[in-house]
Write an enzyme that holds these catalytic residues in place. Sequence first.
Site, mmCIF file in Angstrom:
data_model
loop_
_atom_site.group_PDB
_atom_site.id
_atom_site.type_symbol
_atom_site.label_atom_id
_atom_site.label_comp_id
_atom_site.label_asym_id
_atom_site.label_seq_id
_atom_site.Cartn_x
_atom_site.Cartn_y
_atom_site.Cartn_z
ATOM 1 N N GLY A 28 0.817 -1.210 0.000
ATOM 2 C CA GLY A 28 0.000 0.000 0.000
ATOM 3 C C GLY A 28 0.850 1.259 0.000
ATOM 4 O O GLY A 28 2.027 1.212 -0.348
ATOM 5 N N SER A 57 7.481 4.859 -0.664
ATOM 6 C CA SER A 57 6.448 5.228 0.303
ATOM 7 C C SER A 57 7.079 5.955 1.488
ATOM 8 O O SER A 57 6.432 6.745 2.165
ATOM 9 C CB SER A 57 5.717 3.981 0.787
ATOM 10 O OG SER A 57 5.310 3.226 -0.323
ATOM 11 N N ARG A 58 8.353 5.682 1.740
ATOM 12 C CA ARG A 58 9.025 6.287 2.902
ATOM 13 C C ARG A 58 9.442 7.736 2.657
ATOM 14 O O ARG A 58 9.791 8.434 3.615
ATOM 15 C CB ARG A 58 10.239 5.452 3.306
ATOM 16 C CG ARG A 58 9.840 4.105 3.863
ATOM 17 C CD ARG A 58 11.005 3.331 4.435
ATOM 18 N NE ARG A 58 10.541 2.191 5.204
ATOM 19 C CZ ARG A 58 10.388 0.948 4.733
ATOM 20 N NH1 ARG A 58 10.664 0.688 3.471
ATOM 21 N NH2 ARG A 58 9.956 -0.018 5.511
ATOM 22 N N HIS A 64 4.474 2.144 -8.053
ATOM 23 C CA HIS A 64 3.573 0.981 -8.002
ATOM 24 C C HIS A 64 2.658 0.965 -9.239
ATOM 25 O O HIS A 64 2.385 -0.084 -9.805
ATOM 26 C CB HIS A 64 2.677 1.048 -6.757
ATOM 27 C CG HIS A 64 3.423 0.954 -5.467
ATOM 28 N ND1 HIS A 64 3.641 2.033 -4.645
ATOM 29 C CD2 HIS A 64 3.993 -0.102 -4.854
ATOM 30 C CE1 HIS A 64 4.305 1.651 -3.582
ATOM 31 N NE2 HIS A 64 4.543 0.369 -3.675
ATOM 32 N N LYS A 90 13.761 -0.934 -7.730
ATOM 33 C CA LYS A 90 14.309 -0.112 -6.640
ATOM 34 C C LYS A 90 14.767 -1.004 -5.490
ATOM 35 O O LYS A 90 15.799 -0.764 -4.880
ATOM 36 C CB LYS A 90 13.293 0.907 -6.152
ATOM 37 C CG LYS A 90 13.892 1.790 -5.108
ATOM 38 C CD LYS A 90 12.925 2.795 -4.592
ATOM 39 C CE LYS A 90 13.277 3.090 -3.168
ATOM 40 N NZ LYS A 90 12.729 2.065 -2.260
ATOM 41 N N GLN A 124 15.779 -7.453 -3.143
ATOM 42 C CA GLN A 124 14.495 -8.152 -2.945
ATOM 43 C C GLN A 124 14.092 -8.880 -4.234
ATOM 44 O O GLN A 124 13.661 -10.042 -4.207
ATOM 45 C CB GLN A 124 13.418 -7.139 -2.550
ATOM 46 C CG GLN A 124 11.997 -7.679 -2.646
ATOM 47 C CD GLN A 124 10.960 -6.717 -2.118
ATOM 48 O OE1 GLN A 124 10.830 -6.547 -0.919
ATOM 49 N NE2 GLN A 124 10.191 -6.088 -2.994
HETATM 50 O O1 PAF Z 1 8.204 -4.369 -1.940
HETATM 51 C C1 PAF Z 1 7.219 -4.480 -1.182
HETATM 52 O O2 PAF Z 1 6.299 -3.646 -1.173
HETATM 53 C C2 PAF Z 1 7.139 -5.662 -0.234
HETATM 54 O O3 PAF Z 1 8.392 -6.032 0.216
HETATM 55 C C3 PAF Z 1 6.400 -6.872 -0.840
HETATM 56 C C4 PAF Z 1 7.134 -7.431 -2.055
HETATM 57 C C5 PAF Z 1 4.985 -6.471 -1.242
HETATM 58 C C6 PAF Z 1 6.309 -7.998 0.203
HETATM 59 O O4 PAF Z 1 5.638 -7.576 1.338
#
Ligand code: PAF
Length: 282
Positions: free
Chosen positions: A31, A186-187, A37, A149, A153
């Site tokens: 969110g 978001s931060r 996004h 970004k 991950q």
């Molecule tokens: O990148 C994110 O927003 C989160 O790390 C994700 C991939 C939705 C997992 O909670």
Amino acid sequence: MQTLSDQSQLASALVALRAGGKRIALVPTMGALHAGHLSLVQEAKRQADHVVATIFINPLQFGQGEDLERYPRREKEDSAALKQAGCDLLWIPTPEQIYPAGFSTTVSVKDLGKHWEGEARPGHFDGVATVVTKLLNTVRPDVALFGEKDFQQLAVIRRLAVDLNLGVEILGVPTVRDCDGLALSSRNAFLSQDERARAVALPKVLRETAEAIADGKPVDPALTAARRVLNDAGFAPIDYVALVDAETLEPLRTAAGRMRLIAAAKIGSTRLIDNLAVEVRQ
Ligand code: PAF
């Protein structure tokens, strides 16, 4: 756009979306959506017939003293933005659906999650890997999209999808930046006006350092100079500024192959991360 929380309703909605062999793309989010996004949703629409997004602020990926409590929650605005972007289905699971009583399984991606964010935020990638596995297993999309970004991950998620035979294509989407170069996050909402002005030093120094390395400047002095610039701009502590192999994320002391320049540092109480591709000029 349909918005669902209930898992059995989700299962029926997914059957309907898949009817006739239609492709589904998944955009998992926590969110507090921004243009970054929404660019995932736009790319998802190019990749598949239907787009499913999720909003779940995953407690498992926040360490002690991190910003779980103050993480922005804007479900109404997020839902309107996803609808406008052309998302077909929004799943907002409850914490109990994702982590039912007695939950005791962790997905852990060993080597790729070891350095950088893994060191600065112990347990973070186990939290990400576990929730993403659950979201992928529940929605079973053909393709899932994540922002570049969060480069490490993305690498961790690609690995788990292969290792666990999830049968999903993981697609990275380029970072979206403000006009002065700051990566959307978001931060960024936590930055004061003064911090926001100084934060631009991060993408600027990454760009300059990537160019210096591409032009043949030795890696270690280039990274040391970058850390100094960030210090001077008021970033502290600097968790890392590193040149890494884009596949393995192992640190590089000389430029070679596919590389990424990655950095994480705090300005005030807000931790920012960013990265850029480095291509050595012939
Ligand atoms: O990148 C994110 O927003 C989160 O790390 C994700 C991939 C939705 C997992 O909670």
